[in-house]
Design an enzyme around this catalytic site. Structure first.
Site, PDB file in Angstrom:
ATOM      1  N   GLN A 149      -6.444  -7.669   0.539  1.00 25.40           N
ATOM      2  CA  GLN A 149      -6.125  -8.067   1.935  1.00 25.40           C
ATOM      3  C   GLN A 149      -7.404  -9.046   2.306  1.00 25.40           C
ATOM      4  OE1 GLN A 149      -4.757  -4.157   3.390  1.00 25.40           O
ATOM      5  NE2 GLN A 149      -3.647  -5.630   4.782  1.00 25.40           N
TER       6      GLN A 149
ATOM      7  N   HIS B 239      -4.938   0.661  -3.295  1.00 27.84           N
ATOM      8  CA  HIS B 239      -4.493   0.145  -2.060  1.00 27.84           C
ATOM      9  C   HIS B 239      -3.262  -0.913  -2.196  1.00 27.84           C
ATOM     10  CE1 HIS B 239      -5.245   0.110   2.493  1.00 27.84           C
ATOM     11  NE2 HIS B 239      -4.022  -0.718   2.222  1.00 27.84           N
TER      12      HIS B 239
ATOM     13  N   ASN C 101      -3.860   4.928  -1.421  1.00 28.35           N
ATOM     14  CA  ASN C 101      -3.656   4.698  -0.078  1.00 28.35           C
ATOM     15  C   ASN C 101      -2.009   4.724   0.099  1.00 28.35           C
ATOM     16  OD1 ASN C 101      -4.421   3.348   2.417  1.00 28.35           O
ATOM     17  ND2 ASN C 101      -2.708   2.134   1.947  1.00 28.35           N
ATOM     18  N   GLU C 102      -1.808   5.487   1.270  1.00 32.13           N
ATOM     19  CA  GLU C 102      -0.447   5.684   1.778  1.00 32.13           C
ATOM     20  C   GLU C 102       0.561   6.086   0.697  1.00 32.13           C
ATOM     21  OE1 GLU C 102       0.659   2.483   4.485  1.00 32.13           O
ATOM     22  OE2 GLU C 102      -0.775   3.386   6.040  1.00 32.13           O
TER      23      GLU C 102
HETATM   24  C1  BGC Z   1      -1.830  -0.351   5.104  1.00 35.53           C
HETATM   25  C2  BGC Z   1      -2.647  -1.542   5.658  1.00 35.53           C
HETATM   26  C3  BGC Z   1      -1.822  -2.451   6.414  1.00 35.53           C
HETATM   27  C4  BGC Z   1      -1.878  -1.621   7.497  1.00 35.53           C
HETATM   28  C5  BGC Z   1      -1.265  -2.336   8.735  1.00 35.53           C
HETATM   29  C6  BGC Z   1      -1.301   0.289   6.194  1.00 35.53           C
HETATM   30  O1  BGC Z   1       0.121   0.565   6.145  1.00 35.53           O
HETATM   31  O2  BGC Z   1      -2.741   0.674   4.494  1.00 35.53           O
HETATM   32  O3  BGC Z   1      -2.983  -2.213   4.173  1.00 35.53           O
HETATM   33  O4  BGC Z   1      -2.683  -3.554   6.631  1.00 35.53           O
HETATM   34  O5  BGC Z   1      -1.033  -0.400   7.544  1.00 35.53           O
HETATM   35  O6  BGC Z   1       0.214  -2.719   8.449  1.00 35.53           O
END
Ligand code: BGC
Length: 437
Positions: free
Chosen positions: A19, A113, A157-158
């Protein structure tokens, strides 16, 4: 758990490599972004040129009074071809870590990520049973090379992002009308098993770029088959074991997308199903970890048939979410009820062009977190999303989550009032913490 109570609370901001860095050319996202007429509003291009400007950005965060920085290392840079590791890219991240230490910021590093190496997708992506071992090989290399400068490592991540996205799709499928969802349209189409002609056409162009058929295309964010959870959690486990075998002192965890969950009266049973899908199916696998990363933006209100649309008249963010900073407190308390591990807020924030609303969001979210701390919840840090206005994946550059704005023509950085606000909160809290030692 080896985190000692003498470690200061980690106040910081977060980014993700794809990003902000720019020109992440060996990643699957880069490939997908170049195909017009699909999921992406625009390509990431130079993004925020953080790849070259990290020193300046890290210094800005340190000058605000923050004491940590969460960023990600890009697998596609470290291992551009399977088994081939780039000494140059390892040196790049080594320098980033050194700069963090030079400015007194504890690095919190994420290994994955959302974006993956292009070769991984050609090799079956996030449904392939060999992906966990491949991810562990990469994690091992990172820790062998950089472990001396690391302290907190978030593997993935997530990990549960698709479970969250599918919730709102479920709602739509159940005939409750158009769900309020940020799920990329491609996921919705696939989840509903009826890709639109538009998506079919786009996928037909993307798949050959990876030498696979459209039905064999499994990037992290497009993989909805239930088996994905086993692959993702398997990757986490194998990576954690590989890291701990080299350096047992490193603190290893995963991060989860955790909307606060609330229900309308009479829908408590449905709420428990949602909780199982989004929280428990993942939390249950994390007992061996050192900490868990909580990422909360808003709440989901569950009705008899699933997640309901944003309440009528509610303030919304640029993402279409409800502006609801209290969500963080709800998510933290729910996690603490089910898992006794230290908790790090690894993301929390709001997309808005009205910076006074960001200040309000931070004020209320942090107050909620502090109520949790006062009640004894083991929270060890707060990383605001995001340090910079950046590339919001499929939605491009005009969703603004940053504490720092970035001029898209010149890459010039400007601190917003909210950056000073968070910095001052952090400074005051750290001072108070010190006084109580
Ligand atoms: C993610 C980020 C994203 C943010 C806002 C999260 O789901 O880890 O990469 O930019 O939310 O949408």
């Amino acid at each position: 758990m080896t985190i000692s109570s003498s470690n200061p609370f980690l106040w910081g901001a977060a980014t993700a490599a794809h990003q902000v860095e720019g020109n992440n050319t060996n990643s699957d996202y880069w490939v997908m972004e170049q195909i017009p007429g699909g999921l992406f509003k625009e390509p990431s291009g130079d993004a925020c040129d953080h790849y070259h400007r990290y020193r300046e950005d890290i210094k800005l965060l340190a000058d605000l009074g923050l004491n940590s920085y969460r960023f990600s290392i890009e697998w596609a840079r470290i291992e551009p071809e399977e088994g081939v590791f780039s000494a140059e890219e390892i040196a790049h991240y080594r320098d980033m870590l050194l700069v963090c230490h030079e400015y007194g910021l504890t690095p919190i590093v994420t290994l994955h990520h959302f974006s993956s190496p292009r070769w991984l997708i050609s090799a079956g992506g996030w449904l392939n049973e060999r992906t966990p071992a491949r991810f562990a090989t990469y994690a091992r290399k990172v820790v062998q090379e950089l472990g001396d400068l690391l302290s907190y490592v978030c593997t993935i991540n997530e990990a549960n992002i698709i479970s969250v996205a599918l919730l709102t799709i479920d709602t739509r499928d159940r005939g409750l009308g158009e769900a309020e969802t940020n799920a990329p349209v491609g996921i919705q189409d696939q989840a509903l098993s009826k890709p639109s002609a538009y998506m079919q056409n786009w996928l037909a162009q993307v798949a050959p770029q990876f030498n696979v058929r459209p039905d064999q295309l499994y990037p992290f964010i497009l993989t909805i088959a239930p088996e994905r959870r086993q692959v993702i959690l398997g990757a986490h486990k194998q990576a954690r074991e590989a890291i701990k075998a080299i350096n047992p002192a490193l603190q290893v965890g995963i991060t989860l997308a955790l909307p606060d969950l609330q229900s309308v009266e009479g829908s408590e049973a449905r709420l428990r199903e949602v909780e199982q899908a989004v929280y428990l199916n993942y939390l249950e696998a994390l007992h061996q970890d050192d900490f868990v990363g909580v990422q909360t933006y808003s709440r989901s209100i569950v009705g008899p048939n699933g997640v309901l649309p944003v309440p009528e008249g509610a303030e919304r963010t640029q993402m279409g979410n409800e502006f609801y900073p209290e969500a963080l407190e709800g998510a933290l308390r729910r996690v603490a009820r089910h898992l006794s591990l230290p908790i790090m807020v690894t993301e929390n924030g709001v997309a808005t062009d009205d910076d006074s609303r960001r200040i309000e969001y931070i004020r209320r979210a942090v107050a909620g977190m502090q109520r949790c701390l006062a009640d004894g919840l083991p929270i060890i840090g707060y990383q605001h999303w995001s340090a910079l206005d950046n590339f919001e994946w499929m939605l491009g550059f005009d969703k603004h989550f940053g504490l720092i704005s970035v001029n898209r023509q010149t890459q010039e950085r400007t601190l917003k009032e909210s950056a000073y606000f968070l910095g001052n909160l952090a400074k005051a809290a750290l001072q108070e913490e010190k006084a109580h030692l």
